[in-house]
Design an enzyme around this catalytic site. Structure first.
Site, PDB file in Angstrom:
ATOM      1  N   TYR A  97       0.840  -1.193   0.000  1.00 15.98           N
ATOM      2  CA  TYR A  97       0.000   0.000   0.000  1.00 15.98           C
ATOM      3  C   TYR A  97       0.875   1.243   0.000  1.00 15.98           C
ATOM      4  O   TYR A  97       1.897   1.298   0.688  1.00 15.98           O
ATOM      5  CB  TYR A  97      -0.885   0.000   1.250  1.00 15.98           C
ATOM      6  CG  TYR A  97      -1.755   1.219   1.410  1.00 15.98           C
ATOM      7  CD1 TYR A  97      -2.846   1.441   0.581  1.00 15.98           C
ATOM      8  CD2 TYR A  97      -1.486   2.156   2.411  1.00 15.98           C
ATOM      9  CE1 TYR A  97      -3.647   2.557   0.744  1.00 15.98           C
ATOM     10  CE2 TYR A  97      -2.283   3.271   2.575  1.00 15.98           C
ATOM     11  CZ  TYR A  97      -3.374   3.459   1.740  1.00 15.98           C
ATOM     12  OH  TYR A  97      -4.169   4.573   1.900  1.00 15.98           O
TER      13      TYR A  97
ATOM     14  N   ASP B 178      -0.800  15.849   5.569  1.00 14.72           N
ATOM     15  CA  ASP B 178      -1.789  15.196   4.708  1.00 14.72           C
ATOM     16  C   ASP B 178      -3.045  16.061   4.612  1.00 14.72           C
ATOM     17  O   ASP B 178      -4.079  15.775   5.207  1.00 14.72           O
ATOM     18  CB  ASP B 178      -2.131  13.818   5.292  1.00 14.72           C
ATOM     19  CG  ASP B 178      -3.099  13.034   4.420  1.00 14.72           C
ATOM     20  OD1 ASP B 178      -3.166  13.314   3.197  1.00 14.72           O
ATOM     21  OD2 ASP B 178      -3.799  12.148   4.946  1.00 14.72           O
TER      22      ASP B 178
ATOM     23  N   ASP C 287      -3.320   5.230  -2.587  1.00 18.85           N
ATOM     24  CA  ASP C 287      -4.241   6.241  -2.065  1.00 18.85           C
ATOM     25  C   ASP C 287      -4.361   7.361  -3.093  1.00 18.85           C
ATOM     26  O   ASP C 287      -3.417   8.114  -3.318  1.00 18.85           O
ATOM     27  CB  ASP C 287      -3.690   6.770  -0.740  1.00 18.85           C
ATOM     28  CG  ASP C 287      -4.589   7.793  -0.072  1.00 18.85           C
ATOM     29  OD1 ASP C 287      -5.603   8.195  -0.673  1.00 18.85           O
ATOM     30  OD2 ASP C 287      -4.270   8.197   1.055  1.00 18.85           O
TER      31      ASP C 287
ATOM     32  N   ASP D  66      -6.605   9.787  -2.795  1.00 18.47           N
ATOM     33  CA  ASP D  66      -7.280  10.896  -2.121  1.00 18.47           C
ATOM     34  C   ASP D  66      -8.681  11.120  -2.706  1.00 18.47           C
ATOM     35  O   ASP D  66      -9.464  10.193  -2.781  1.00 18.47           O
ATOM     36  CB  ASP D  66      -6.428  12.165  -2.191  1.00 18.47           C
ATOM     37  CG  ASP D  66      -5.240  12.112  -1.240  1.00 18.47           C
ATOM     38  OD1 ASP D  66      -5.295  11.358  -0.253  1.00 18.47           O
ATOM     39  OD2 ASP D  66      -4.250  12.826  -1.480  1.00 18.47           O
TER      40      ASP D  66
ATOM     41  N   HIS E 184      -7.729   3.667  -4.075  1.00 20.92           N
ATOM     42  CA  HIS E 184      -8.971   4.003  -3.382  1.00 20.92           C
ATOM     43  C   HIS E 184      -9.191   5.500  -3.483  1.00 20.92           C
ATOM     44  O   HIS E 184      -8.255   6.294  -3.509  1.00 20.92           O
ATOM     45  CB  HIS E 184      -9.002   3.506  -1.933  1.00 20.92           C
ATOM     46  CG  HIS E 184      -8.055   4.157  -0.984  1.00 20.92           C
ATOM     47  ND1 HIS E 184      -8.220   5.445  -0.504  1.00 20.92           N
ATOM     48  CD2 HIS E 184      -6.934   3.695  -0.369  1.00 20.92           C
ATOM     49  CE1 HIS E 184      -7.259   5.737   0.341  1.00 20.92           C
ATOM     50  NE2 HIS E 184      -6.453   4.694   0.434  1.00 20.92           N
TER      51      HIS E 184
ATOM     52  N   GLU F 151     -11.867   8.697  -2.052  1.00 17.20           N
ATOM     53  CA  GLU F 151     -12.712   8.940  -0.878  1.00 17.20           C
ATOM     54  C   GLU F 151     -13.792   9.984  -1.139  1.00 17.20           C
ATOM     55  O   GLU F 151     -13.787  10.664  -2.172  1.00 17.20           O
ATOM     56  CB  GLU F 151     -11.834   9.375   0.288  1.00 17.20           C
ATOM     57  CG  GLU F 151     -11.152  10.707   0.082  1.00 17.20           C
ATOM     58  CD  GLU F 151      -9.960  10.904   1.008  1.00 17.20           C
ATOM     59  OE1 GLU F 151      -9.916  11.944   1.698  1.00 17.20           O
ATOM     60  OE2 GLU F 151      -9.060  10.025   1.040  1.00 17.20           O
TER      61      GLU F 151
ATOM     62  N   CYS G 183      -6.768  14.298   7.141  1.00 17.87           N
ATOM     63  CA  CYS G 183      -6.550  12.920   7.566  1.00 17.87           C
ATOM     64  C   CYS G 183      -7.877  12.355   8.049  1.00 17.87           C
ATOM     65  O   CYS G 183      -8.646  13.036   8.737  1.00 17.87           O
ATOM     66  CB  CYS G 183      -5.508  12.887   8.686  1.00 17.87           C
ATOM     67  SG  CYS G 183      -5.431  11.306   9.562  1.00 17.87           S
TER      68      CYS G 183
ATOM     69  N   ARG H  45     -13.522   4.660  -0.520  1.00 12.69           N
ATOM     70  CA  ARG H  45     -13.319   4.973   0.898  1.00 12.69           C
ATOM     71  C   ARG H  45     -14.448   5.877   1.373  1.00 12.69           C
ATOM     72  O   ARG H  45     -14.718   6.923   0.762  1.00 12.69           O
ATOM     73  CB  ARG H  45     -11.962   5.642   1.103  1.00 12.69           C
ATOM     74  CG  ARG H  45     -11.751   6.102   2.538  1.00 12.69           C
ATOM     75  CD  ARG H  45     -10.364   6.643   2.768  1.00 12.69           C
ATOM     76  NE  ARG H  45     -10.397   7.827   3.610  1.00 12.69           N
ATOM     77  CZ  ARG H  45      -9.314   8.458   4.052  1.00 12.69           C
ATOM     78  NH1 ARG H  45      -8.115   8.024   3.728  1.00 12.69           N
ATOM     79  NH2 ARG H  45      -9.428   9.539   4.805  1.00 12.69           N
TER      80      ARG H  45
ATOM     81  N   GLU I 239     -13.767   4.284   6.709  1.00 14.68           N
ATOM     82  CA  GLU I 239     -12.682   4.897   7.470  1.00 14.68           C
ATOM     83  C   GLU I 239     -13.100   5.242   8.896  1.00 14.68           C
ATOM     84  O   GLU I 239     -14.244   5.604   9.170  1.00 14.68           O
ATOM     85  CB  GLU I 239     -12.213   6.167   6.741  1.00 14.68           C
ATOM     86  CG  GLU I 239     -11.143   6.982   7.454  1.00 14.68           C
ATOM     87  CD  GLU I 239      -9.817   6.252   7.606  1.00 14.68           C
ATOM     88  OE1 GLU I 239      -9.810   5.137   8.158  1.00 14.68           O
ATOM     89  OE2 GLU I 239      -8.784   6.817   7.189  1.00 14.68           O
TER      90      GLU I 239
ATOM     91  N   ASN J 177      -8.730  -0.144   8.226  1.00 11.81           N
ATOM     92  CA  ASN J 177      -7.520   0.661   8.330  1.00 11.81           C
ATOM     93  C   ASN J 177      -7.050   0.674   9.778  1.00 11.81           C
ATOM     94  O   ASN J 177      -7.659   1.307  10.638  1.00 11.81           O
ATOM     95  CB  ASN J 177      -7.821   2.089   7.853  1.00 11.81           C
ATOM     96  CG  ASN J 177      -6.595   2.977   7.893  1.00 11.81           C
ATOM     97  OD1 ASN J 177      -5.466   2.509   8.048  1.00 11.81           O
ATOM     98  ND2 ASN J 177      -6.804   4.278   7.757  1.00 11.81           N
TER      99      ASN J 177
END
Length: 279
Positions: free
Chosen positions: A22, A37, A64, A66, A91, A93, A101, A136, A166, A188
């Site tokens: 990952y 982040d 990721d 985002d 993924h 989101e 985050c 996500r 998440e 996660n």
């Protein structure tokens, strides 16, 4: 699924017999650019790190992505570029573009309709059927469980291959998602966040398919590095920290260093022999 923040970590994870890797957006931001982040890294920033990891390891890499870096066309472009760089899946989101985050307060999410459109755009760009588009869902902390479950069902219908709910504070929260959808669910297990350090047996008991440790090695590495920096500064030597270090032989072994050396020696020996015969 362990998170790796560079090519060498990917080599170490593969040598430890994991089946997939990952790449965290937070890891890219913090490790490669020294940034928090908060949606400050670009698609190109992530693509570069993807290339480095996939160039060093044969394991499939989940990335990721985002919020997808923009509208449907940009999401489509992002999937294609990440796939060309070697990613096996991504993924995306449901946070707003100015994301945070997932375990921090004051998150904001887009509407369910916009999240569904993001997933549709990502699915449309899949380079092959095996490429994974994971959705996500950050909505639990913002809109509650009912909304999060509705979104989970909606993204599954839109074509998501897997689900990433998440910041789940309770083990039973995962059961609600695994009961609600027919696609694999990821947990996660990031440290110092809202989700406890559930064991893989506990997660399996609620039908979670993937246990993600996005920055575990990175956090350990950071603590060790900071200790070395402070020790040298205060003691004038690294001697007390050496027992905690990876040895030169261990480092070389994972890099196949001596095989490269042997190859160079053989090539140079052949070259020198040819030169002597020519003389």
């Amino acid at each position: 699924m362990p998170g790796v923040i560079n090519a060498y970590h990917a080599i170490m994870a593969e040598a430890s017999e994991y089946r997939a890797l990952y790449l965290s957006g937070s890891g890219v931001a913090g490790a490669s650019y020294g940034l928090p982040d908060l949606g400050m890294t670009t698609l190109n920033d992530v693509v570069e790190d993807v290339r480095r990891v996939t160039g060093a390891s044969s394991l499939p890499l989940l990335v990721d992505a985002d919020t997808g870096w923009g509208n449907a066309f940009m999401i489509n472009k992002a999937i294609k570029e990440l796939a060309r760089a070697g990613a096996a899946g991504i993924h995306i989101e449901d946070q707003v573009q100015a994301k945070r985050c997932g375990h921090r307060p004051n998150k904001e999410v887009v509407t369910q309709e916009e999240m569904v459109d993001r997933i549709k755009a990502a699915v449309d760009a899949k380079p092959n059927p095996d490429f994974v588009v994971m959705a996500r869902i950050d909505a639990l902390a913002v809109e509650g469980m009912d909304s999060a479950l509705e979104r989970a069902k909606a993204v599954e219908e839109a074509g998501a291959d897997m689900l990433f709910p998440e910041a789940m504070p309770e083990l039973d929260d995962y059961r609600k998602f695994t009961d609600a959808v027919d696609i694999p669910v990821l947990a996660n297990l990031t440290e110092f966040g809202l989700t406890p350090a559930f064991t893989t047996d506990q997660l399996a008991s609620v039908d979670v398919a993937i246990a993600l440790y996005p920055l575990s090695a990175f956090r350990a590495m950071n603590a060790a590095a900071l200790n070395v920096f402070r020790t040298i500064r205060s003691e004038g030597t690294q001697a007390s920290t050496i027992p905690d270090m990876q040895t030169r032989d261990e480092y070389y072994e994972l890099l196949n260093y001596r095989e490269f050396e042997d190859k160079i020696d053989i090539l140079f020996a052949e070259s020198h022999s040819t030169e002597r015969n020519a003389q």
